[in-house]
Design a protein around this motif. Structure first.
Motif, PDB file in Angstrom:
ATOM      1  N   MET A   9      79.650  29.371  65.295  1.00 33.48           N
ATOM      2  CA  MET A   9      79.999  29.177  63.894  1.00 33.48           C
ATOM      3  C   MET A   9      81.441  29.633  63.701  1.00 33.48           C
ATOM      4  O   MET A   9      81.818  30.706  64.179  1.00 33.48           O
ATOM      5  CB  MET A   9      79.084  29.996  62.982  1.00 33.48           C
ATOM      6  CG  MET A   9      77.626  29.596  63.055  1.00 33.48           C
ATOM      7  SD  MET A   9      77.298  27.922  62.447  1.00 33.48           S
ATOM      8  CE  MET A   9      77.813  28.032  60.762  1.00 33.48           C
TER       9      MET A   9
ATOM     10  N   GLU B 246      75.223  28.399  73.496  1.00 32.46           N
ATOM     11  CA  GLU B 246      74.749  28.105  72.147  1.00 32.46           C
ATOM     12  C   GLU B 246      75.912  27.688  71.248  1.00 32.46           C
ATOM     13  O   GLU B 246      77.067  27.986  71.548  1.00 32.46           O
ATOM     14  CB  GLU B 246      74.080  29.352  71.587  1.00 32.46           C
ATOM     15  CG  GLU B 246      72.869  29.786  72.371  1.00 32.46           C
ATOM     16  CD  GLU B 246      72.305  31.086  71.841  1.00 32.46           C
ATOM     17  OE1 GLU B 246      72.618  31.454  70.688  1.00 32.46           O
ATOM     18  OE2 GLU B 246      71.557  31.714  72.579  1.00 32.46           O
ATOM     19  N   PRO B 247      75.598  27.036  70.123  1.00 30.23           N
ATOM     20  CA  PRO B 247      76.659  26.662  69.184  1.00 30.23           C
ATOM     21  C   PRO B 247      77.405  27.898  68.679  1.00 30.23           C
ATOM     22  O   PRO B 247      76.907  29.018  68.740  1.00 30.23           O
ATOM     23  CB  PRO B 247      75.904  25.993  68.040  1.00 30.23           C
ATOM     24  CG  PRO B 247      74.603  25.571  68.626  1.00 30.23           C
ATOM     25  CD  PRO B 247      74.285  26.585  69.688  1.00 30.23           C
TER      26      PRO B 247
ATOM     27  N   ASP C 105      84.684  29.853  60.621  1.00 30.05           N
ATOM     28  CA  ASP C 105      84.971  29.870  59.192  1.00 30.05           C
ATOM     29  C   ASP C 105      86.488  29.792  59.029  1.00 30.05           C
ATOM     30  O   ASP C 105      87.202  30.714  59.407  1.00 30.05           O
ATOM     31  CB  ASP C 105      84.412  31.160  58.603  1.00 30.05           C
ATOM     32  CG  ASP C 105      84.619  31.293  57.104  1.00 30.05           C
ATOM     33  OD1 ASP C 105      85.276  30.419  56.498  1.00 30.05           O
ATOM     34  OD2 ASP C 105      84.133  32.278  56.535  1.00 30.05           O
TER      35      ASP C 105
ATOM     36  N   GLU D 138      79.493  24.593  62.288  1.00 30.93           N
ATOM     37  CA  GLU D 138      78.765  24.908  63.506  1.00 30.93           C
ATOM     38  C   GLU D 138      79.313  23.984  64.579  1.00 30.93           C
ATOM     39  O   GLU D 138      79.162  22.771  64.510  1.00 30.93           O
ATOM     40  CB  GLU D 138      77.265  24.680  63.340  1.00 30.93           C
ATOM     41  CG  GLU D 138      76.491  25.023  64.598  1.00 30.93           C
ATOM     42  CD  GLU D 138      74.996  24.901  64.438  1.00 30.93           C
ATOM     43  OE1 GLU D 138      74.391  24.173  65.251  1.00 30.93           O
ATOM     44  OE2 GLU D 138      74.450  25.506  63.514  1.00 30.93           O
TER      45      GLU D 138
ATOM     46  N   LYS E 180      83.213  25.999  56.737  1.00 27.67           N
ATOM     47  CA  LYS E 180      82.299  26.672  57.663  1.00 27.67           C
ATOM     48  C   LYS E 180      81.661  25.613  58.536  1.00 27.67           C
ATOM     49  O   LYS E 180      81.057  24.675  58.032  1.00 27.67           O
ATOM     50  CB  LYS E 180      81.253  27.462  56.892  1.00 27.67           C
ATOM     51  CG  LYS E 180      81.882  28.579  56.084  1.00 27.67           C
ATOM     52  CD  LYS E 180      80.871  29.345  55.291  1.00 27.67           C
ATOM     53  CE  LYS E 180      81.584  30.406  54.479  1.00 27.67           C
ATOM     54  NZ  LYS E 180      80.656  31.199  53.690  1.00 27.67           N
TER      55      LYS E 180
ATOM     56  N   SER F 132      81.849  33.419  65.095  1.00 25.84           N
ATOM     57  CA  SER F 132      80.580  34.151  65.077  1.00 25.84           C
ATOM     58  C   SER F 132      80.268  34.897  66.364  1.00 25.84           C
ATOM     59  O   SER F 132      79.380  35.743  66.366  1.00 25.84           O
ATOM     60  CB  SER F 132      79.434  33.194  64.766  1.00 25.84           C
ATOM     61  OG  SER F 132      79.272  32.246  65.814  1.00 25.84           O
TER      62      SER F 132
END
Length: 98
Positions: free
Chosen positions: A45, A42-43, A47, A83, A81, A4
């Motif tokens: 994401m 921050e985290p 996939d 996080e 998916k 992400s």
């Protein structure tokens, strides 16, 4: 694998029941090629395609200390998916179907 955030590089490999992945913050790579610690971010994401439907156990590893940093479970439906919790420089993930 899709990530992400453009400031995080990632590589992964696996089969339909397991995978390993390595994520690294691009800005933490010093001029000498070594990773230098920065504040946690921050985290992220991710996939991962190609994993069979089912429940997966994910273990995050602190590569500098060689210790487990996190563990959680997630469901896949042909894609997984996730996080990924915040990390300072890099994190390795071991992913296995339960």
């Amino acid at each position: 694998m899709r990530v992400s955030r453009p400031d995080v590089a990632a590589v992964a490999c696996g089969d339909d029941a397991q995978a390993v992945a390595w994520l690294v913050h691009r800005e933490t790579i010093g001029p000498n090629g070594m990773l230098r610690a920065v504040a946690q971010t921050e985290p992220v994401m991710i996939d991962l395609p190609g994993l069979a439907p089912g429940s997966y156990r994910i273990v995050g590893w602190d590569t500098a200390a060689g210790t487990q940093a996190a563990e959680w479970r997630a469901q896949a439906d042909g894609r997984l998916k996730l996080e990924v919790p915040p990390f300072a420089t890099d994190v390795a993930l071991a992913i296995r179907r339960c």
